[in-house]
Motif scaffolding. Structure first.
Motif, PDB file in Angstrom:
ATOM      1  N   GLU A  97       0.834  -1.206   0.000  1.00  0.00           N
ATOM      2  CA  GLU A  97       0.000   0.000   0.000  1.00  0.00           C
ATOM      3  C   GLU A  97       0.871   1.259   0.000  1.00  0.00           C
ATOM      4  N   ARG A  98       1.970   1.212   0.760  1.00  0.00           N
ATOM      5  CA  ARG A  98       2.868   2.369   0.804  1.00  0.00           C
ATOM      6  C   ARG A  98       3.580   2.583  -0.523  1.00  0.00           C
TER       7      ARG A  98
ATOM      8  N   ALA B 260       1.146   4.258  -2.704  1.00  0.00           N
ATOM      9  CA  ALA B 260       0.933   5.641  -2.279  1.00  0.00           C
ATOM     10  C   ALA B 260       2.116   6.533  -2.668  1.00  0.00           C
TER      11      ALA B 260
END
Length: 220
Positions: free
Chosen positions: A41-42, A45
């Motif tokens: 997810e990072r 992002a």
């Protein structure tokens, strides 16, 4: 990178919440591990959320020494929070803990062993009723001598976009503990607005409640 954890930190944070003891540095460390675990997810992002480059253009050697000072100050705050939690738990559950002796025992191989456990033992041996490790003469002076570097490191990290949650939480703890007044008067006003929980005043004793909506209407 994704950091692992086995639950000790989570259990510590849960216990602190139950006992009403502030341990922001330890909580920040647990949160940092949690957010590191969402690696995919990072990565996603990072492709859409922009920020500073993370590059430092100053004198590296000098800054390294300042980081050491920041680490030491933050470490003192972390131990201060842990000892405060143990002290409250001891009083709550009638454990009669000897905090100085506990510091001595931890030197024998505990995961939190550190050379300055000797200093912690000395602080509680000299004053068994010490309310917080930050008030012990040696630790107090250490932070007073190094806090300028500590603040610079955190400010620099924020400027270049590098998260330093434990450093920041430690400084917040120190600044909160050293102030005789905090901005939670706003928090209490909000609680009174939304739930009529009342608030205290500085100019007179007692609990007070305000009808906030009529005031807001009158100011339009």
């Amino acid at each position: 990178m994704a950091a692992g954890q086995k639950g000790t930190g989570r259990w510590t944070v849960q216990t602190a919440l139950e006992l009403g003891v502030a341990i922001p540095t330890i909580t920040a460390a647990v949160n940092a591990r949690i957010i590191s675990s969402i690696k995919e997810e990072r990565v996603a992002a990072s492709k859409v959320l922009t920020g500073p480059s993370g590059k430092y253009d100053g004198q590296t050697k000098d800054f390294i020494n300042k980081v050491r000072d920041a680490l030491y100050c933050s470490k003192i705050c972390s131990y201060a929070q842990g000892m405060a939690l143990l002290s409250t738990a001891s009083k709550t559950y009638n454990w009669n803990l000897d905090l100085g002796e506990m510091a001595r025992i931890w030197k024998g191989g505990c995961i939190i062993r550190a050379r300055f456990l000797n200093k912690i033992k000395k602080a509680f041996s000299e004053n068994p009723a010490l309310p917080n490790l930050l008030l012990a003469p040696e630790f107090k002076q250490t932070i007073l001598d190094r806090q300028t570097a500590w603040r610079e490191v955190i400010a620099t990290a924020a400027t270049v976009g590098i998260p330093v949650p434990a450093f920041s939480a430690s400084l917040d703890y120190f600044d909160s503990y050293r102030r005789d007044r905090l901005p939670q008067n706003l928090t209490q006003a909000q609680r009174d607005y939304f739930g009529a929980h009342t608030y205290l005043r500085l100019d007179k004793p007692g609990s007070f409640h305000t009808e906030w909506v009529p005031i807001a209407e009158a100011e339009k």
